[in-house]
Write an enzyme that holds these catalytic residues in place. Structure first.
Site, PDB file in Angstrom:
ATOM      1  N   ASP A 182     -13.773  -4.480   6.907  1.00 18.58           N
ATOM      2  CA  ASP A 182     -13.317  -5.375   5.831  1.00 18.58           C
ATOM      3  C   ASP A 182     -12.130  -6.155   6.397  1.00 18.58           C
ATOM      4  O   ASP A 182     -11.615  -5.834   7.471  1.00 18.58           O
ATOM      5  CB  ASP A 182     -12.895  -4.549   4.604  1.00 18.58           C
ATOM      6  CG  ASP A 182     -12.386  -5.419   3.464  1.00 18.58           C
ATOM      7  OD1 ASP A 182     -13.048  -6.431   3.142  1.00 18.58           O
ATOM      8  OD2 ASP A 182     -11.314  -5.131   2.892  1.00 18.58           O
ATOM      9  N   SER A 183     -11.676  -7.154   5.649  1.00 15.03           N
ATOM     10  CA  SER A 183     -10.485  -7.888   6.082  1.00 15.03           C
ATOM     11  C   SER A 183      -9.235  -7.008   5.968  1.00 15.03           C
ATOM     12  O   SER A 183      -8.194  -7.341   6.522  1.00 15.03           O
ATOM     13  CB  SER A 183     -10.304  -9.114   5.199  1.00 15.03           C
ATOM     14  OG  SER A 183     -10.050  -8.706   3.856  1.00 15.03           O
ATOM     15  N   CYS A 237     -17.338  -5.795   2.684  1.00 13.50           N
ATOM     16  CA  CYS A 237     -16.596  -6.994   2.334  1.00 13.50           C
ATOM     17  C   CYS A 237     -17.611  -8.009   1.810  1.00 13.50           C
ATOM     18  O   CYS A 237     -18.555  -8.369   2.529  1.00 13.50           O
ATOM     19  CB  CYS A 237     -15.916  -7.528   3.595  1.00 13.50           C
ATOM     20  SG  CYS A 237     -15.116  -9.122   3.395  1.00 13.50           S
ATOM     21  N   GLU A 262      -2.964  -5.748  -0.857  1.00 10.72           N
ATOM     22  CA  GLU A 262      -2.586  -5.214   0.462  1.00 10.72           C
ATOM     23  C   GLU A 262      -1.117  -4.785   0.487  1.00 10.72           C
ATOM     24  O   GLU A 262      -0.769  -3.789   1.096  1.00 10.72           O
ATOM     25  CB  GLU A 262      -2.790  -6.294   1.548  1.00 10.72           C
ATOM     26  CG  GLU A 262      -4.244  -6.630   1.850  1.00 10.72           C
ATOM     27  CD  GLU A 262      -4.918  -5.643   2.808  1.00 10.72           C
ATOM     28  OE1 GLU A 262      -4.269  -5.162   3.743  1.00 10.72           O
ATOM     29  OE2 GLU A 262      -6.109  -5.341   2.598  1.00 10.72           O
ATOM     30  N   CYS A 307     -15.435  -8.384  -5.021  1.00 10.20           N
ATOM     31  CA  CYS A 307     -14.633  -8.278  -3.800  1.00 10.20           C
ATOM     32  C   CYS A 307     -14.228  -6.813  -3.714  1.00 10.20           C
ATOM     33  O   CYS A 307     -13.826  -6.218  -4.720  1.00 10.20           O
ATOM     34  CB  CYS A 307     -13.400  -9.177  -3.908  1.00 10.20           C
ATOM     35  SG  CYS A 307     -12.106  -8.820  -2.699  1.00 10.20           S
ATOM     36  N   HIS A 348     -11.780  -5.308  -2.581  1.00  9.11           N
ATOM     37  CA  HIS A 348     -10.387  -4.941  -2.885  1.00  9.11           C
ATOM     38  C   HIS A 348     -10.202  -4.582  -4.365  1.00  9.11           C
ATOM     39  O   HIS A 348      -9.310  -3.812  -4.709  1.00  9.11           O
ATOM     40  CB  HIS A 348      -9.439  -6.107  -2.557  1.00  9.11           C
ATOM     41  CG  HIS A 348      -9.051  -6.194  -1.111  1.00  9.11           C
ATOM     42  ND1 HIS A 348      -9.914  -6.650  -0.141  1.00  9.11           N
ATOM     43  CD2 HIS A 348      -7.887  -5.874  -0.477  1.00  9.11           C
ATOM     44  CE1 HIS A 348      -9.289  -6.619   1.038  1.00  9.11           C
ATOM     45  NE2 HIS A 348      -8.057  -6.160   0.860  1.00  9.11           N
TER      46      HIS A 348
END
Ligand code: DGL
Length: 271
Positions: free
Chosen positions: A10-11, A73, A149, A181, A183
């Site tokens: 994932d990012s 992701c 994050e 998403c 996240h």
């Protein structure tokens, strides 16, 4: 090969929402997780750049012995997974896409995803197939991924940004909210607290974990190591990052499901 790790990327920490569901369903498997946070967020990046990052990370995961790649992701899946499958036809890939199918019976649907996902051909096709003729309210949630994050859960900054995103959707009477998403499931409690019980919040993590299980079974790749088997006690999940390891450290601390196997953090890998 069967006892090799499952590669996940994932990012940033978003893919951990999928990894937790995988650890729950497949406790004997080990993971090699990449958080590409030196290049996060992916959402505002060009398709070329997202494809390049996805290819580099996949190459690293496979060179490190991964038996499967989970593109944890939505953004990378929507841009890159077809190409990755062409690049490595023998490798099983599992991707993430906004779970609009379970929203097909809703009266009003909110979709939270990144700009790149919302613009992608893959998402537009899904929306046309399952949500056509329905009121759909989309938000690219600008700035939300960097906040997830950086901020601990319960952060007032997160709550303010979420309220700004969700208020217009709630005023429009949505009854279903798609978390498009990876996240966002990490802050599902905060999202549900704002939405209230009348809104069905769809988190696709468990469905993705079931797909991983199905594919491993089908390909005969389920690990043959079981808990307590002599020699398996040292097995660890490995978490690598292209940037700072602070978000991973913080998130993993709050996710006991991933701490069952020992975990090892490898900071600053250059992909
Ligand atoms: N977690 C990601 C997704 O599912 C990426 C978000 C981002 O980096 O913008 O789309």
């Amino acid at each position: 090969m069967t006892n090799s790790p499952i590669g996940i990327f994932d990012s940033g920490i978003g893919g951990l929402s999928v990894a937790v569901a995988m650890a729950d369903l497949l406790p004997e498997e080990t993971f090699l997780y990449v958080a590409d946070n030196a290049y996060a967020p992916y959402g505002p990046r060009s398709a070329e750049s997202i494809l390049e990052r996805s290819r580099k990370i996949t190459r690293y995961l496979l060179a490190s012995g991964a038996k499967m790649v989970v593109v944890a992701c939505n953004t990378a899946t929507s841009i890159a997974i077809d190409t990755l499958r062409e690049d490595y036809p023998a490798i099983p890939f599992v991707g993430m896409e906004p779970a609009v199918k379970p929203a097909a019976d809703a009266n009003g649907v909110g979709v939270l995803a990144t700009t790149a996902t919302l613009r992608s051909h893959r998402y537009l096709k899904l929306r046309n197939k399952y949500l056509s003729g329905k009121p759909v309210f989309e938000d690219a949630c600008v700035g939300l991924v960097p906040l997830i994050e950086a901020e601990p859960s319960g952060s007032p900054l997160l709550a303010i940004r979420l309220q700004e995103i969700l208020d217009p959707m709630l005023q429009n009477g949505i009854d279903t909210l798609v978390l498009g998403c990876t996240h966002y499931p990490l802050i599902k409690e905060e999202i549900e607290a704002i939405c209230g019980p009348a809104v069905n919040v769809i988190d696709p993590s468990s469905a993705a974990a079931r797909q991983v299980q199905r594919l491993l079974k089908k390909r005969g790749l389920l690990t043959s190591l079981s808990k307590g088997f002599p020699g398996t006690r040292g097995l660890a999940h490995i978490f690598a990052t292209s940037g700072t390891s602070a978000p991973l450290q913080r998130a993993l601390h709050q996710l006991p499901g991933l701490n069952r196997n020992r975990k090892l953090i490898v900071p600053q890998v250059h992909f």
